[in-house]
Design an enzyme around this catalytic site. Sequence first.
Site, PDB file in Angstrom:
ATOM      1  N   GLY A  49       0.843  -1.214   0.000  1.00 48.68           N
ATOM      2  CA  GLY A  49       0.000   0.000   0.000  1.00 48.68           C
ATOM      3  C   GLY A  49       0.868   1.250   0.000  1.00 48.68           C
ATOM      4  O   GLY A  49       0.597   2.205   0.731  1.00 48.68           O
ATOM      5  N   ALA A  50       1.908   1.243  -0.864  1.00 51.10           N
ATOM      6  CA  ALA A  50       2.899   2.336  -0.829  1.00 51.10           C
ATOM      7  C   ALA A  50       2.543   3.486  -1.754  1.00 51.10           C
ATOM      8  O   ALA A  50       3.328   4.410  -1.905  1.00 51.10           O
ATOM      9  CB  ALA A  50       4.270   1.769  -1.208  1.00 51.10           C
ATOM     10  N   ASN A  51       1.356   3.429  -2.379  1.00 55.33           N
ATOM     11  CA  ASN A  51       1.025   4.503  -3.315  1.00 55.33           C
ATOM     12  C   ASN A  51       0.363   5.703  -2.653  1.00 55.33           C
ATOM     13  O   ASN A  51       0.198   6.738  -3.279  1.00 55.33           O
ATOM     14  CB  ASN A  51       0.114   3.981  -4.436  1.00 55.33           C
ATOM     15  CG  ASN A  51      -1.169   3.400  -3.898  1.00 55.33           C
ATOM     16  OD1 ASN A  51      -1.190   2.267  -3.461  1.00 55.33           O
ATOM     17  ND2 ASN A  51      -2.238   4.180  -3.897  1.00 55.33           N
ATOM     18  N   GLY A  53      -0.703   7.873   1.383  1.00 55.80           N
ATOM     19  CA  GLY A  53      -0.697   8.013   2.838  1.00 55.80           C
ATOM     20  C   GLY A  53       0.601   7.608   3.522  1.00 55.80           C
ATOM     21  O   GLY A  53       1.703   7.949   3.089  1.00 55.80           O
ATOM     22  N   ILE A  54       0.446   6.849   4.597  1.00 56.16           N
ATOM     23  CA  ILE A  54       1.576   6.481   5.463  1.00 56.16           C
ATOM     24  C   ILE A  54       2.566   5.568   4.722  1.00 56.16           C
ATOM     25  O   ILE A  54       3.780   5.688   4.891  1.00 56.16           O
ATOM     26  CB  ILE A  54       1.032   5.807   6.747  1.00 56.16           C
ATOM     27  CG1 ILE A  54       0.170   6.813   7.525  1.00 56.16           C
ATOM     28  CG2 ILE A  54       2.161   5.277   7.629  1.00 56.16           C
ATOM     29  CD1 ILE A  54      -0.774   6.201   8.542  1.00 56.16           C
ATOM     30  N   GLY A  55       2.038   4.696   3.868  1.00 56.04           N
ATOM     31  CA  GLY A  55       2.903   3.803   3.091  1.00 56.04           C
ATOM     32  C   GLY A  55       3.806   4.572   2.156  1.00 56.04           C
ATOM     33  O   GLY A  55       5.005   4.300   2.068  1.00 56.04           O
ATOM     34  N   TYR A 203     -13.404  -3.894  11.238  1.00 56.18           N
ATOM     35  CA  TYR A 203     -12.073  -3.249  11.207  1.00 56.18           C
ATOM     36  C   TYR A 203     -11.280  -3.596  12.467  1.00 56.18           C
ATOM     37  O   TYR A 203     -10.126  -4.021  12.387  1.00 56.18           O
ATOM     38  CB  TYR A 203     -12.237  -1.728  11.078  1.00 56.18           C
ATOM     39  CG  TYR A 203     -10.919  -0.959  11.071  1.00 56.18           C
ATOM     40  CD1 TYR A 203     -10.033  -1.082  10.007  1.00 56.18           C
ATOM     41  CD2 TYR A 203     -10.576  -0.112  12.129  1.00 56.18           C
ATOM     42  CE1 TYR A 203      -8.833  -0.374   9.989  1.00 56.18           C
ATOM     43  CE2 TYR A 203      -9.377   0.599  12.119  1.00 56.18           C
ATOM     44  CZ  TYR A 203      -8.511   0.464  11.043  1.00 56.18           C
ATOM     45  OH  TYR A 203      -7.310   1.161  11.027  1.00 56.18           O
TER      46      TYR A 203
END
Length: 323
Positions: A49-51, A53-55, A203
């Site tokens: 999920g590096a595309n 926010g935090i990633g 969640y």
Amino acid sequence: MPLGIPPKYTVYGVIGFAVSFCGAIKYYSRGSKYKGKKNCLGKTFIVTGANSGIGRETAFNFAKEGGRVILACRDMEKCAAAKKEIINFTYNVQVICKKLDLASIKSIRQFAEEINKEETHVDVLVNNAGVMRCPETLTKDGIEMHLGVNHLGHFLLTNLLIEKLKGSVPSRVINVTCSAFVNGKINFKDLNSEDSYEEGVAYSQSKLALMLFTRELSKKLQGTGITVNAVHPGMSKTAIMRHTRLYNSKISSFFFWPIHFFVFKSVDRAAQTVLFAALDPSLQDVSGKYFSDCEEKEISENALNDEDAKRLWLTSEKWTRLT
Ligand SMILES: NC(=O)c1ccc[n+]([C@@H]2O[C@H](COP(=O)([O-])OP(=O)(O)OC[C@H]3O[C@@H](n4cnc5c(N)ncnc54)[C@H](OP(=O)(O)O)[C@@H]3O)[C@@H](O)[C@H]2O)c1
């Protein structure tokens, strides 16, 4: 005026107090900055999920310090945009896009196979990708989306990369959880939320599952040189909130802006504890722990339940068809 203070000074006093009070809240809630060593040269990092926010912020920092960074994303267009941005800012061309859809066992297996074949070593795996409060949806393999992406996808990915991590010791696995796990419960009777579905409950369950996985895996890997830890990044206004009213409604955004401004962290600050867990030399032999604001935090009782952890591990093996 009994004290003889002119009204205008009383007003100035009240304003001064309010400004200092708000400033103190803003200062306190901005979160810690990781100030330790950031030795990334010669290391390979995978960030799921590096595309955004935090990633993306985490991947950017690894690249800035000279690391080889694999952006593991489901949307290759977004991934390419993040890669371009990171390279433009860091001048580090060792930033690679790889397709990974954590909602698909086939995609996870394909990703792991390519990494195992193409990479000589993987030093840090950051299991960051996540979904929050999404409407009732299933992964391609029929698993409730929160459980499937936040926990089972990362469970399978980590297990498929374990030999590569063993061959790269000292290596680290960082699971990005959320403090919401404290309110979570593993509902073994209805793990897939088929009888009843509530976004918040699903969640919390998935993030508690990730915590139990962190501790169980760290036990299994004791003495191997691979450490496994969990991180709560803190609240930050990112796309993770895309399914909430706070994110989508202009009215809610207007009324809640003080919460955004005073209580939420910047994305840069939210990534700091991930960087701390991934890079701090003092954590080389620390495993099975939980960090927030760049320090170790106590783990709540529900995440210390070893029986649940073992039972969940066996179920996860079956559901991901690991064995
Ligand atoms: N922001 C907060 O306040 C907060 C608080 C506590 C914990 N966290 C945790 O921090 C992590 C990062 O969240 P964020 O705030 O940076 O949110 P974000 O910007 O929405 O990032 C989430 C990432 O996960 C990816 N993702 C979602 N489903 C996926 C799938 N099936 N396969 C692969 N990737 C997938 C998203 O990809 P797409 O862009 O393609 O959707 C995105 O890149 C999450 O695990 C979240 O639970 C965040």
